[in-house]
Design a protein around this motif. Structure first.
Motif, PDB file in Angstrom:
ATOM      1  N   CYS A 169       0.844  -1.207   0.000  1.00  0.00           N
ATOM      2  CA  CYS A 169       0.000   0.000   0.000  1.00  0.00           C
ATOM      3  C   CYS A 169       0.878   1.256   0.000  1.00  0.00           C
ATOM      4  O   CYS A 169       0.711   2.155  -0.833  1.00  0.00           O
ATOM      5  N   ILE A 170       1.869   1.294   0.911  1.00  0.00           N
ATOM      6  CA  ILE A 170       2.720   2.492   1.006  1.00  0.00           C
ATOM      7  C   ILE A 170       3.645   2.575  -0.215  1.00  0.00           C
ATOM      8  O   ILE A 170       3.929   3.668  -0.715  1.00  0.00           O
ATOM      9  N   ASP A 171       4.051   1.436  -0.729  1.00  0.00           N
ATOM     10  CA  ASP A 171       4.875   1.408  -1.937  1.00  0.00           C
ATOM     11  C   ASP A 171       4.142   2.101  -3.094  1.00  0.00           C
ATOM     12  O   ASP A 171       4.690   2.965  -3.778  1.00  0.00           O
ATOM     13  N   LEU A 172       2.885   1.735  -3.283  1.00  0.00           N
ATOM     14  CA  LEU A 172       2.123   2.339  -4.391  1.00  0.00           C
ATOM     15  C   LEU A 172       1.908   3.833  -4.154  1.00  0.00           C
ATOM     16  O   LEU A 172       2.026   4.638  -5.077  1.00  0.00           O
ATOM     17  N   LEU A 173       1.618   4.176  -2.879  1.00  0.00           N
ATOM     18  CA  LEU A 173       1.369   5.600  -2.585  1.00  0.00           C
ATOM     19  C   LEU A 173       2.639   6.441  -2.688  1.00  0.00           C
ATOM     20  O   LEU A 173       2.561   7.667  -2.794  1.00  0.00           O
ATOM     21  N   SER A 174       3.803   5.784  -2.639  1.00  0.00           N
ATOM     22  CA  SER A 174       5.064   6.534  -2.629  1.00  0.00           C
ATOM     23  C   SER A 174       5.640   6.781  -4.019  1.00  0.00           C
ATOM     24  O   SER A 174       6.672   7.452  -4.140  1.00  0.00           O
TER      25      SER A 174
END
Ligand code: GRG
Length: 305
Positions: A169-174
């Motif tokens: 999730c954070i990977d995609l948002l980053s």
């Protein structure tokens, strides 16, 4: 495991893992029938599951079971289930809505072959089926039920919403964001290291390991996981697409947050080297019995794919 030659021991492990996967998910030829996996779904699940991954996670589970219990009889189904969960994550990661990749393990990705809808279901199917298999196996041996439930719980937490899914999730948002060490450590810990630590902790649970053994394995898993991901980032910059079986240069194209983009290639290499050494050091309490885990770290640290 008496065999102390790393290459032949890994070959033996992989053979057992392939056999267990084939036993748990045999071909299903009928289009649909009550109580059976529909033919197309089964083909899509098998397509990615049997596409020739390195089987690192199940191997770790079997190796730690051998180290702590002296056998891995009750570890084969959780080991295979973990590979199903890993494969689901790869199928979903490759989807157009995530990384939109068309090559994985040297073959066209699942959605390219089966279409997006069926690929989503193949991933969902592998995820759910992994737990079905582990729970069925656990119910068959009531004497080991508590240990099995603890092992399944370790795997569920690592793959779940505070583990791999959180990291993804954070990977995609980053994407397209300015790199930050704090965010990157979070992504690598959860997206990658959690699912590499899960087999170690699951085996520790199955064998009734001590707290000290468990925390040494946790340390090893975290270091291996982060080093593994840094190497993965480096391979995307400097690796050979033909050996990797997937395209390179994709992280830069997507403006992904990676170690090389944060600190540069040389510093990323040094950090990875430091972590591989720390992983080996974490095993000192096990002495000679950790030979396979040590060799595994040595082997992975030089990987080309
Ligand atoms: C979709 C919830 C969800 C998560 C996806 C697995 C993943 C998270 C993303 C794939 C991309 C990536 C760089 C993941 C980090 C872990 C990693 C390097 C996976 C590849 O594992 P290997 O090298 O693959 O063990 P094989 O094909 O050998 O099994």
């Amino acid at each position: 495991m008496l065999n102390r030659n790393f290459e032949s021991a890994s070959r033996d492990y992989v053979q057992e893992i392939e056999k267990t996967l084939e036993m748990l998910l045999p071909e299903s030829s009928r289009d649909f029938a009550d109580g059976e996996i529909p033919g197309n779904l089964c083909r899509a699940m098998r397509y990615s599951l049997l596409a020739g991954g390195k089987r690192i996670r199940p191997m770790l589970l079997l190796a730690v079971s051998d180290m702590l219990c002296g056998s891995h009889d009750n570890a084969l189904v959780p080991a295979a289930a973990l590979e199903m969960i890993h494969t689901y994550s790869l199928i979903h990661d490759d989807l157009p809505g995530m990384d939109n990749d068309d090559l994985r393990r040297g073959k066209p990705t699942n959605h390219v072959v089966f279409g997006e809808g069926q690929a989503i279901l193949a991933g969902d199917g592998l995820l759910n089926y992994a737990y079905e298999c582990m729970l069925k196996e656990a119910m068959h041996s009531p004497a080991a039920l508590q240990r099995s439930v603890k092992a399944i719980s370790c795997i569920a937490s690592a793959a779940g919403v505070t583990g791999m899914i959180a990291g993804q999730c954070i990977d995609l948002l980053s994407e397209h964001q300015v790199p930050s060490e704090e965010i990157l450590r979070y992504i690598h810990t959860h997206k990658t290291a959690d699912l590499l630590t899960a087999p170690l902790l699951a085996a520790a649970a199955l064998c009734g390991a001590t707290d000290e053994e468990e925390s040494a394995l946790r340390r090893y898993g975290l270091c291996v996981g982060i080093a593994f991901q840094i190497d993965d980032d480096l391979l995307d910059v400097t690796g050979d697409a033909a050996i990797l079986g997937k395209k390179t240069g994709m992280d830069a194209e997507r403006e992904k947050m990676t170690w090389p983009s944060l600190v540069g290639v040389e510093a990323a290499r040094n950090e990875s080297k430091r972590l591989w050494q720390e992983a080996e050091d974490a095993l000192s309490i096990f002495g000679e019995s950790a030979w396979f885990l040590k060799k595994m770290a040595e082997n992975l640290s030089g990987r080309q794919k």
